[in-house]
Scaffold this active site. Structure first.
Site, PDB file in Angstrom:
ATOM      1  CE  LYS A  63      71.234 -51.539 -58.179  1.00  0.00           C
ATOM      2  NZ  LYS A  63      70.020 -52.080 -58.793  1.00  0.00           N
ATOM      3  CG  ASP A  99      69.438 -55.095 -60.961  1.00  0.00           C
ATOM      4  OD1 ASP A  99      69.003 -55.839 -60.065  1.00  0.00           O
ATOM      5  OD2 ASP A  99      70.114 -54.067 -60.722  1.00  0.00           O
TER       6      ASP A  99
HETATM    7  P1  NDP Z   1      65.478 -43.970 -59.985  1.00  0.00           P
HETATM    8  O1  NDP Z   1      65.359 -43.018 -58.855  1.00  0.00           O
HETATM    9  O2  NDP Z   1      66.776 -44.138 -60.689  1.00  0.00           O
HETATM   10  O3  NDP Z   1      64.395 -43.523 -61.125  1.00  0.00           O
HETATM   11  C1  NDP Z   1      63.074 -43.216 -60.796  1.00  0.00           C
HETATM   12  C2  NDP Z   1      62.254 -42.990 -62.060  1.00  0.00           C
HETATM   13  O4  NDP Z   1      60.900 -42.848 -61.646  1.00  0.00           O
HETATM   14  C3  NDP Z   1      62.607 -41.708 -62.830  1.00  0.00           C
HETATM   15  O5  NDP Z   1      62.475 -41.967 -64.196  1.00  0.00           O
HETATM   16  C4  NDP Z   1      61.557 -40.699 -62.345  1.00  0.00           C
HETATM   17  O6  NDP Z   1      61.195 -39.738 -63.304  1.00  0.00           O
HETATM   18  C5  NDP Z   1      60.363 -41.619 -62.153  1.00  0.00           C
HETATM   19  N1  NDP Z   1      59.397 -41.138 -61.182  1.00  0.00           N
HETATM   20  C6  NDP Z   1      59.576 -40.962 -59.843  1.00  0.00           C
HETATM   21  N2  NDP Z   1      58.435 -40.551 -59.260  1.00  0.00           N
HETATM   22  C7  NDP Z   1      57.514 -40.467 -60.250  1.00  0.00           C
HETATM   23  C8  NDP Z   1      56.142 -40.106 -60.293  1.00  0.00           C
HETATM   24  N3  NDP Z   1      55.497 -39.730 -59.189  1.00  0.00           N
HETATM   25  N4  NDP Z   1      55.502 -40.148 -61.471  1.00  0.00           N
HETATM   26  C9  NDP Z   1      56.156 -40.540 -62.585  1.00  0.00           C
HETATM   27  N5  NDP Z   1      57.446 -40.877 -62.627  1.00  0.00           N
HETATM   28  C10 NDP Z   1      58.116 -40.848 -61.467  1.00  0.00           C
HETATM   29  O7  NDP Z   1      64.905 -45.349 -59.446  1.00  0.00           O
HETATM   30  P2  NDP Z   1      65.309 -46.843 -59.858  1.00  0.00           P
HETATM   31  O8  NDP Z   1      65.348 -46.953 -61.345  1.00  0.00           O
HETATM   32  O9  NDP Z   1      66.486 -47.271 -59.078  1.00  0.00           O
HETATM   33  O10 NDP Z   1      64.052 -47.673 -59.264  1.00  0.00           O
HETATM   34  C11 NDP Z   1      62.782 -47.563 -59.858  1.00  0.00           C
HETATM   35  C12 NDP Z   1      61.779 -48.514 -59.192  1.00  0.00           C
HETATM   36  O11 NDP Z   1      62.149 -49.866 -59.408  1.00  0.00           O
HETATM   37  C13 NDP Z   1      61.667 -48.333 -57.674  1.00  0.00           C
HETATM   38  O12 NDP Z   1      60.303 -48.380 -57.327  1.00  0.00           O
HETATM   39  C14 NDP Z   1      62.405 -49.533 -57.108  1.00  0.00           C
HETATM   40  O13 NDP Z   1      61.860 -49.920 -55.873  1.00  0.00           O
HETATM   41  C15 NDP Z   1      62.132 -50.583 -58.181  1.00  0.00           C
HETATM   42  N6  NDP Z   1      63.169 -51.639 -58.256  1.00  0.00           N
HETATM   43  C16 NDP Z   1      62.805 -52.964 -58.174  1.00  0.00           C
HETATM   44  C17 NDP Z   1      63.750 -53.960 -58.292  1.00  0.00           C
HETATM   45  C18 NDP Z   1      63.353 -55.401 -58.188  1.00  0.00           C
HETATM   46  O14 NDP Z   1      64.223 -56.256 -58.155  1.00  0.00           O
HETATM   47  N7  NDP Z   1      62.089 -55.737 -58.166  1.00  0.00           N
HETATM   48  C19 NDP Z   1      65.181 -53.652 -58.494  1.00  0.00           C
HETATM   49  C20 NDP Z   1      65.455 -52.237 -58.584  1.00  0.00           C
HETATM   50  C21 NDP Z   1      64.482 -51.280 -58.465  1.00  0.00           C
HETATM   51  P3  NDP Z   1      62.003 -38.314 -63.431  1.00  0.00           P
HETATM   52  O15 NDP Z   1      63.184 -38.608 -64.309  1.00  0.00           O
HETATM   53  O16 NDP Z   1      61.026 -37.405 -64.090  1.00  0.00           O
HETATM   54  O17 NDP Z   1      62.368 -37.889 -62.039  1.00  0.00           O
END
Ligand code: NDP
Length: 263
Positions: A63, A99
């Site tokens: 993206k 989004d």
């Molecule tokens: P990113 O990888 O960019 O970000 C992930 C985030 O989750 C980070 O802030 C990370 O924290 C945090 N994280 C990961 N694992 C854990 C954990 N075990 N406990 C707490 N925090 C955690 O992901 P995206 O922003 O691209 O996607 C996030 C979610 O949104 C996904 O589940 C994806 O499937 C969903 N999604 C849904 C959409 C929809 O249309 N419904 C569209 C896009 C995404 P840290 O910074 O500490 O690593």
């Protein structure tokens, strides 16, 4: 026959083709929407043009590359600095982020919301935080680690890591972390969740197709809950409107929902 695509890596799991193809079928438009596995995000514009695509969606991890490579970026995407939609317009690649407005449409069913706590600080959180801010909903970001909070500081959005956060009342709690996607983890420590969920009315999880531990906990506390299916649907519908220059009515939206669910 016009061709549209979704760029991602991996892309195999994407439900976008079945959703958009259902929309084309519903409107009798001669078009196809395919998956395009793209390794190198820096080539995205060239790949889009050389394949003669009329439009595309972009998913993880491309993206930001798609944002940087577009000829023109429109709307809230300019602030988010990430796009999920490309449209060919007069031989130029125009980019949008659907989004953000897709999320706003998805939470409409909750009614009036004044304050929100957003768990996570990844790409999706950036879009959601700016979309909420634009709608004058006070948003606070809470993330596991500090290092992704810089973007929110730059946009004057209150932001905390688990260590610095003090729970208080928010109308809506949103999980935009990937906790719960492929595991059974909660997105933040239970003491924090117990406190904020007890004071909130609504819980939204960006993850779709399952009741995550986050949503399950919110439900036991009596909150109205919603998963990410509508968010996915509405970002798709908004992209479809750009692709086809049409305004989607209820029947089109429902046919795209059926496509998404494989019905
Ligand atoms: P990113 O990888 O960019 O970000 C992930 C985030 O989750 C980070 O802030 C990370 O924290 C945090 N994280 C990961 N694992 C854990 C954990 N075990 N406990 C707490 N925090 C955690 O992901 P995206 O922003 O691209 O996607 C996030 C979610 O949104 C996904 O589940 C994806 O499937 C969903 N999604 C849904 C959409 C929809 O249309 N419904 C569209 C896009 C995404 P840290 O910074 O500490 O690593």
């Amino acid at each position: 026959m016009k061709t549209f695509a979704i760029f991602g890596n991996p892309v195999e799991h994407s439900k976008s083709p079945q959703m958009h193809n259902a929309g084309f079928k519903h409107l009798n438009i001669e078009a196809q929407y395919i998956k395009h596995q793209l390794e190198d995000g820096t080539t995205i514009k060239q790949t889009f043009l050389s394949n003669h695509y009329h439009g595309a969606n972009i998913t993880v991890p491309h993206k930001e590359h798609a944002f940087k490579n577009a000829d023109e970026v429109r709307g809230i995407a300019k602030k988010i600095e990430a796009v999920n939609t490309y449209v060919l317009e007069n031989n130029k690649v125009i980019a949008y982020n659907t989004d953000a407005p897709g999320f706003i449409k998805a939470i409409k069913s909750f009614g009036t919301i004044k304050t929100a706590l957003l768990l996570g600080a990844g790409g999706t959180a950036k879009a959601i935080a700016l979309a909420l801010k634009e709608k004058n909903i006070e948003v606070t970001v809470l993330n596991r680690s500090e290092n992704k909070l810089e973007f929110f500081k730059q946009h004057n959005i209150p932001n905390y890591s688990w260590e610095s956060f003090k729970p208080k009342k928010y109308d809506l709690i949103i999980n935009s972390t990937s906790a719960g996607l492929k595991d059974e983890l909660l997105p933040c420590p239970t003491e924090i969740l117990d406190s904020v969920l007890s004071q909130a009315s609504f819980a939204f999880d960006c993850i779709y197709g399952k009741i995550t531990p986050f949503l399950a906990l919110a439900k036991t506390k009596g909150l109205e809950i919603k998963d990410g299916e509508d968010m996915l649907l509405f970002q798709g519908v908004l992209a479809f409107e750009y692709f086809t220059n049409t305004s989607a009515d209820k029947k089109l939206v429902e046919s795209m929902r059926k496509g998404l669910k494989g019905e």
